[in-house]
Design a protein around this motif. Structure first.
Motif, PDB file in Angstrom:
ATOM      1  N   UNK A   1       0.864  -1.091   0.165  1.00  7.38           N
ATOM      2  CA  UNK A   1      -0.079  -0.221   0.127  1.00  7.38           C
ATOM      3  C   UNK A   1       0.917   0.941   0.054  1.00  7.38           C
ATOM      4  N   UNK A   2       0.265   2.280  -0.967  1.00 12.73           N
ATOM      5  CA  UNK A   2       0.992   3.669  -0.583  1.00 12.73           C
ATOM      6  C   UNK A   2       0.211   4.350   0.107  1.00 12.73           C
ATOM      7  N   UNK A   3       0.585   4.944   1.236  1.00 19.00           N
ATOM      8  CA  UNK A   3      -0.348   5.994   2.027  1.00 19.00           C
ATOM      9  C   UNK A   3       0.209   7.231   2.033  1.00 19.00           C
ATOM     10  N   UNK A   4      -0.806   8.318   1.754  1.00 19.86           N
ATOM     11  CA  UNK A   4      -0.159   9.772   1.900  1.00 19.86           C
ATOM     12  C   UNK A   4      -1.009  10.188   3.354  1.00 19.86           C
ATOM     13  N   UNK A   5      -0.058  10.598   4.143  1.00 22.54           N
ATOM     14  CA  UNK A   5      -0.392  11.115   5.548  1.00 22.54           C
ATOM     15  C   UNK A   5      -0.405  12.617   5.301  1.00 22.54           C
ATOM     16  N   UNK A   6      -1.150  13.264   6.100  1.00 23.91           N
ATOM     17  CA  UNK A   6      -1.178  14.658   6.256  1.00 23.91           C
ATOM     18  C   UNK A   6      -0.974  15.115   7.676  1.00 23.91           C
ATOM     19  N   UNK A   7       0.220  15.822   7.623  1.00 21.81           N
ATOM     20  CA  UNK A   7       0.513  16.150   9.080  1.00 21.81           C
ATOM     21  C   UNK A   7       0.257  17.446   9.398  1.00 21.81           C
ATOM     22  N   UNK A   8      -0.661  17.603  10.315  1.00 26.20           N
ATOM     23  CA  UNK A   8      -1.336  19.145  10.772  1.00 26.20           C
ATOM     24  C   UNK A   8      -0.338  19.742  11.379  1.00 26.20           C
ATOM     25  N   UNK A   9      -0.279  20.863  11.169  1.00 27.35           N
ATOM     26  CA  UNK A   9       0.711  21.944  11.888  1.00 27.35           C
ATOM     27  C   UNK A   9       0.493  22.172  13.315  1.00 27.35           C
TER      28      UNK A   9
ATOM     29  N   UNK B   1       0.928  22.634   6.818  1.00 27.22           N
ATOM     30  CA  UNK B   1       0.718  21.448   6.738  1.00 27.22           C
ATOM     31  C   UNK B   1       1.621  20.613   5.874  1.00 27.22           C
ATOM     32  N   UNK B   2       2.091  19.435   6.156  1.00 25.49           N
ATOM     33  CA  UNK B   2       2.829  18.753   5.280  1.00 25.49           C
ATOM     34  C   UNK B   2       2.126  17.220   5.008  1.00 25.49           C
ATOM     35  N   UNK B   3       2.736  16.869   3.808  1.00 18.34           N
ATOM     36  CA  UNK B   3       2.068  15.541   3.324  1.00 18.34           C
ATOM     37  C   UNK B   3       3.270  14.710   3.288  1.00 18.34           C
ATOM     38  N   UNK B   4       3.369  13.506   3.637  1.00 17.24           N
ATOM     39  CA  UNK B   4       4.454  12.398   3.637  1.00 17.24           C
ATOM     40  C   UNK B   4       3.823  11.060   2.736  1.00 17.24           C
ATOM     41  N   UNK B   5       4.546  10.430   2.334  1.00 19.22           N
ATOM     42  CA  UNK B   5       3.994   9.159   1.755  1.00 19.22           C
ATOM     43  C   UNK B   5       4.945   7.979   2.238  1.00 19.22           C
TER      44      UNK B   5
END
Lengths: 650, 278, 171
Positions: A229-237, A318-322
């Protein structure tokens, strides 16, 4: 083309044999072209039953087997393994479902059912004649799991997976972990403090070498399939550098902005920079963007001035990591039914009508009253408290039809806690039924009645209203038939458990199907209770349905075990029933590439025709239905086979 | 409306005229049968309001119904015809017409609060009823059966409170908003109904209300007639208070008709006599 | 319910809802008239479910119900108790069965007769006639006199023009 097929008709006890005339069926199948052997047995799924199959395959030199039995969802695997033991390929065994699709639905039409069974079996024989032996392609497996939601269920799953040696990422939407359990005061039936029994787990989760804990973050999208699975995760500031922050708490102390506290069920205040609770893990604050004066209009900035290590960072975005995972466990938990919808109970209108979770905060030593039972309106000790069960639950026409399962127990607990703190007080409990199935549960309820003198009244309350500083309850005692009016100081509603407000959207995004209410839907209610129909996705906790802490822990362990099972393989063997292309017919139009939900089709740039990436293909058939010239086919389900099957069903 | 509910009739006409709503009395209307019809004869409970609907459709107008019972019965009649083909055929046969069912059925309160709007109402105020503390009583049939009358929240309706607040009345929240006053049994079970009503009045008194505001002639009459010993709570139609706020003379006149004296409340708070003009 | 006693009176779908009853008592809890009833709503439903319709046909309950629909609107299964009660009342009325709440039944009958005669309710005539038939001759005399002098009870009935249209509905 197979010429020596064996047909095995299972009685399934009396499930099939009571409706379908098994002798007639066997006679008919013995005469059927291509069938070398046919027989019946009471339970083919039993060990002796399987031995019969194995023996027959060898004795009659069968080149294929049709099992006329229950649904393939039940025993396809069992029978295929038996066939393999006798030397056949898995895919040389097919199931004709004569139970769910025949005997169960035609109880009253026995002759017709017998005829239908013959047709179903014949059609499967025709299909099997053209089956090829198939071998599954293998694909790599990423042995790292994602757990979404860090309440008690999510934490337990993460720990169980990590302790088996696999890496886990544990994701939490709130600034700290613990979920609803962190809000509770004491827990039934032992009355140990919720925080006390949970802290070891929160600490272990945060310090475990194989658990990567990420709070204040949400899943944005998920792609791929089991094992990959490839998951995008949003990190809230958080507007704070969590690495620099020491958790000293000076910023919180000095912040001038007070806001209603969600953690305390809006019965107390928090600051605009805050941690969820004194025991929060991680114990690093976040700034609430909506209420921070600096973030809103550049005034204040006190937290930044008082922070000795310079951790405050107003410019954070906000940042997004995969990340990549082999399996995902969804443990998103529950919300309470919005009681405002039940106008007759006056929740939200009268301050002293509160929910069960509100009452937990009143009881909690870290709560707004430091554990004293004081009613919200005037801070007085309530001498008469009414508990109303089934508010929002078991109310199909107005709210939720199901039983929320835990309210009987926590209401008994509330009454006991209340009497311990207010010995001269009286607890009234209005109930419809008392459901206390669980170890030590019934005894616990009895203790509330006998030792703490909680007064149980059987009847559903019709109306709650405020009159002259008292809360008046109109109800009935159905056992004596009398109408009852109680003038109470406070009312506690045992509110229905519902899935998270966004459970349906989150479910859709994660590819976890949900039921009509938004609870996760199992692959099989009884036999696969923590597995989603989509492979590699599991769930546990209240997101699947209302349950108490022991059940949540048990289910969490079960989900972890499923992940560990998956990770015990070196490679992942996919489903060999995948799409294939008739290369001489394909024109390379590309419709199948667009239709494939698993990115398993592409156009070969040299040959200009479509090809199948077998490791990704799930055999869903989307490409087959869009192909304009029948160049796409599913293995062992060719057009020819389908037509032969249909011929038999006419 | 021509009889016991004269005040409602007069004040409704006056208020609507002031607001520029052209009213036409449904010509040759008949009684909807109320509780009696649906108690004894299901068909009659549908056909009686259906005859009125027929006339209304022929006139090609929307209809405003000031009475809660008529409103509820007429809504049920229209709802039944929309959802039950057999019943619709029966009704159409008996009434002798095919219904189009395109008429909007409003309760007067709904029309004023939602369609006319509070802003428009505020424009017509001559004097605000600032000093008046009142509770609003919706009764049982305005909000029920829910999903058919389709009016406001079934447990906590707000229309009347909003209307009253717009003319300055201090509309106090109280628990009996939608509880039944027993009007349909007022004659045959007087004592039981007096019990119900006196409880409601005491609750209103405890809430410091000087008056109860209603939107239904049956409720108004019943709350006036069946008060307990020593209770003298004036029961107003909401249109009367609107009329007072608009400074309509005919409404002031008709206030004398009440069985429970309204003069003191009106004089104290509204200054009808002296005129606390804006 | 026993089909033989109440063949067509109560719609099948409403009978079906009877089976769902939790017996939670929310109907009785909120009923304004429960104290006046011999069988409060929950007991009333239970009796029907047990097949005791004939007892319920002669109960006070059906005549004491004020049709306010509170029970129906709060019931977890939306069991339409007011409608069931209406059908039982109609059954008693049509077959002239005896009942314990004569005044209420007479009231409804006189009310409908009034509509049949005039198309509307002639309040003084209606109340007078009701008193005559129900035997409650002297109740509320004072109230009546007060209303008469306030001009609220007209002496002459008001009749609608196309009364034959209304009368047709009664057939």
């Amino acid at each position: 083309m197979k010429k020596r097929i064996g047909v095995f008709l299972c009685w399934c006890g009396s499930n099939i044999a009571e409706v379908v005339d098994v002798d007639i069926v066997i006679d008919a199948m013995k005469k059927y072209q291509g069938v070398a052997h046919a027989e019946y047995y009471k339970y083919f799924c039993s060990e002796p039953g399987q031995e019969i199959i194995e023996k027959a395959i060898k004795e009659y030199k069968l080149d294929g087997v049709v099992m006329a039995s229950c649904s393939p969802a039940m025993h396809e695997a069992t029978f295929r393994k038996a066939a393999v033991r006798a030397g056949l390929n898995e895919y040389e065994c097919e199931i004709a479902n004569v139970r769910e699709q025949c005997s169960w639905v035609h109880r009253m039409q026995k002759p017709e059912a017998t005829l239908k069974a013959i047709k179903l079996i014949s059609s499967m024989v025709e299909k099997l004649k053209m089956n090829e032996p198939l071998i599954a392609a293998s694909s790599p497996l990423i042995k790292r799991a994602l757990v979404v939601g860090a309440g008690i269920s999510g934490m337990q799953t993460a720990l169980d997976i990590a302790n088996s040696g696999h890496h886990v990422m544990l994701l939490e939407r709130d600034p700290a972990i613990g979920g609803h359990m962190a809000q509770l005061a004491e827990t039934f039936p032992t009355l140990d403090c919720s925080q006390c029994i949970m802290t070891p787990k929160t600490v272990e989760v945060s310090q475990h070498p194989r658990i990567k804990l990420i709070t204040y973050a949400e899943v944005e999208s998920i792609k791929g399939n089991v094992g990959n699975f490839k998951v995008k995760i949003r990190l809230k500031p958080a507007y704070l550098d969590r690495k620099k922050c020491t958790g000293c708490g000076v910023c919180i102390e000095k912040c001038p902005m007070k806001v209603s506290s969600e953690f305390n069920q809006h019965m107390g205040k928090r600051k605009a920079i805050y941690v969820l609770s004194p025991q929060a893990v991680p114990n690093k604050p976040v700034i609430d963007r909506e209420n921070c004066m600096y973030l809103k209009n550049k005034k204040c900035g006190i937290c930044s001035k008082v922070c000795e290590v310079g951790a405050i960072d107003y410019d954070q975005t906000e940042q997004t990591i995969e990340e990549e995972f082999g399996a995902v466990v969804v443990a998103t938990g529950y919300d309470l039914y919005s009681q405002e919808k039940l106008g007759e109970y006056g929740y939200g209108k009268y301050k002293d009508v509160i929910s069960g979770l509100d009452f937990e905060r009143l009881n909690s030593a870290s709560g707004p009253t430091a554990g004293e039972i004081l009613r919200p309106s005037d801070g007085k000790v309530p001498k008469n408290v009414v508990f109303i069960k089934c508010t929002g639950s078991r109310d199909p026409e107005n709210a939720m039809p199901y039983c929320s399962k835990i309210c009987c127990m926590y209401t008994a607990k509330h009454a006991i806690l209340y009497k311990r703190k207010v010995p001269d007080g009286q607890a009234y409990i209005f109930y419809m039924d008392i459901r206390s199935g669980g170890k030590g549960y019934e005894e616990f309820v009895q203790r509330g009645m006998e030792e703490e003198k909680a007064l149980y009244v059987r009847g559903r309350v019709s109306k709650v209203f405020e009159d002259d500083g008292k809360i008046v309850i109109w109800s009935v005692d159905t056992l004596s038939g009398r109408k009852i009016e109680v003038k109470a100081d406070m009312v506690v509603l045992a509110t229905a458990i519902v899935p998270r407000h966004d459970a349906k959207d989150v479910g859709k995004m994660l590819n976890v199907s949900t039921d009509e209410f938004g609870f996760h839907k199992e692959a099989h209610v009884k036999l696969r209770p923590v597995e989603s129909p989509t492979m590699g996705l599991y769930f546990c906790g209240c997101g699947q349905g209302p349950k108490d802490i022991p059940d949540s822990i048990a289910q969490a362990g079960c989900a972890a075990n499923k992940v560990n099972n998956l990770f015990s393989q070196e490679k992942l063997f996919g489903e060999p029933v995948v799409a294939c292309v008739k290369e001489d017919v394909c024109t390379g139009c590309g419709l199948c590439v667009a239709a494939c939900p698993y990115d398993a089709r592409e156009i070969d740039p040299k040959r200009k025709i479509s090809v199948v990436k077998e490791a990704l293909c799930q055999g869903c058939g989307a490409c087959i239905s869009v192909c304009p010239n029948n160049a796409s086919e599913l293995k062992n389900m060719s057009m020819d086979q389908v037509f032969r099957m249909l011929d038999q069903l006419q | 409306m021509h009889g016991t509910a004269k005040e409602y009739d007069v004040s409704t006409r006056a208020v609507c005229k002031e607001l520029g709503i052209e009213l036409k009395e449904v010509p040759d209307w008949n009684c909807c049968g109320a509780t009696s019809a649906h108690s004894l004869d299901e068909d009659l409970a549908l056909t009686l309001p259906a005859r009125n609907l027929k006339i209304i459709e022929q006139e090609g107008l929307d209809v405003i119904i000031p009475c809660a019972a008529c409103f509820s019965r007429t809504k049920i009649c229209a709802h039944t015809m929309k959802n039950d083909k057999d019943m619709r055929r029966m009704i159409e046969e008996k009434v002798g017409v095919e219904f189009k069912l395109n008429t909007n059925i409003y309760h007067l309160m709904e029309l004023l609060a939602e369609k006319v709007g509070l802003c428009e109402i505020k424009k017509h105020i001559k004097r605000k009823l600032d000093g008046l503390n009142a509770v609003c009583y919706y009764g049982c049939l305005l909000v029920r059966p829910h999903g058919i009358t389709d009016l406001d929240d079934k447990e906590n309706p707000r229309f009347l409170d909003m209307l009253m607040a717009s003319i300055g009345v201090n509309a106090i929240d109280w628990p009996y908003k939608t509880e039944c006053c027993g009007a349909s049994l007022s004659l045959s079970k007087g004592d039981a109904v007096t019990n119900l009503v006196s409880k409601m009045i005491s609750c209103a008194e405890e809430a410091d209300a000087e008056a109860i505001v209603t939107a239904c002639p049956l409720c108004q009459a019943n709350l006036e007639m069946r008060q307990g010993k020593g209770q003298k709570m004036p029961i107003f139609y909401f249109t009367e208070l609107l009329g007072l706020a608009f400074g309509l003379k005919e409404v002031e006149e008709v206030l004398k008709e009440h069985l429970v004296d309204t003069h003191s409340v009106v004089a104290d708070n509204v200054g009808a006599a002296s005129g606390r003009e804006l | 319910m026993n089909e033989s006693i109440l063949p067509q009176e109560i719609k099948q779908e409403i009978k079906e809802t009877l089976k769902k009853c939790y017996a939670c008592g929310k109907c009785t809890s909120g009923c304004p008239m429960a104290a006046e009833m011999d069988f409060p709503p929950r007991e009333f439903l239970k009796m029907l479910a047990l097949g005791k319709e004939s007892d319920m046909l002669s109960s006070k309950t059906i005549w004491v119900c004020s049709s306010c629909q509170t029970c129906y609107s709060r019931c977890p299964f939306e069991i339409n108790i007011p409608e069931i009660i209406d059908r039982l009342k109609a059954y008693v009325y049509k077959r002239k069965l005896s009942n314990k709440e004569k005044p209420t039944q007479v009231l409804h009958k006189v009310f409908l007769d009034n509509i049949k005669r005039f198309g509307r309710i002639h309040e003084a005539g209606f109340i007078g006639e009701w008193k005559l038939f129900s035997g409650k001759w002297f109740s509320d005399l004072f109230l009546g006199a007060k209303m008469f002098f306030k001009g609220k009870l007209a002496i002459f009935p008001e009749k609608i023009k196309k009364i034959e249209e209304v009368r047709k509905l009664f057939k």
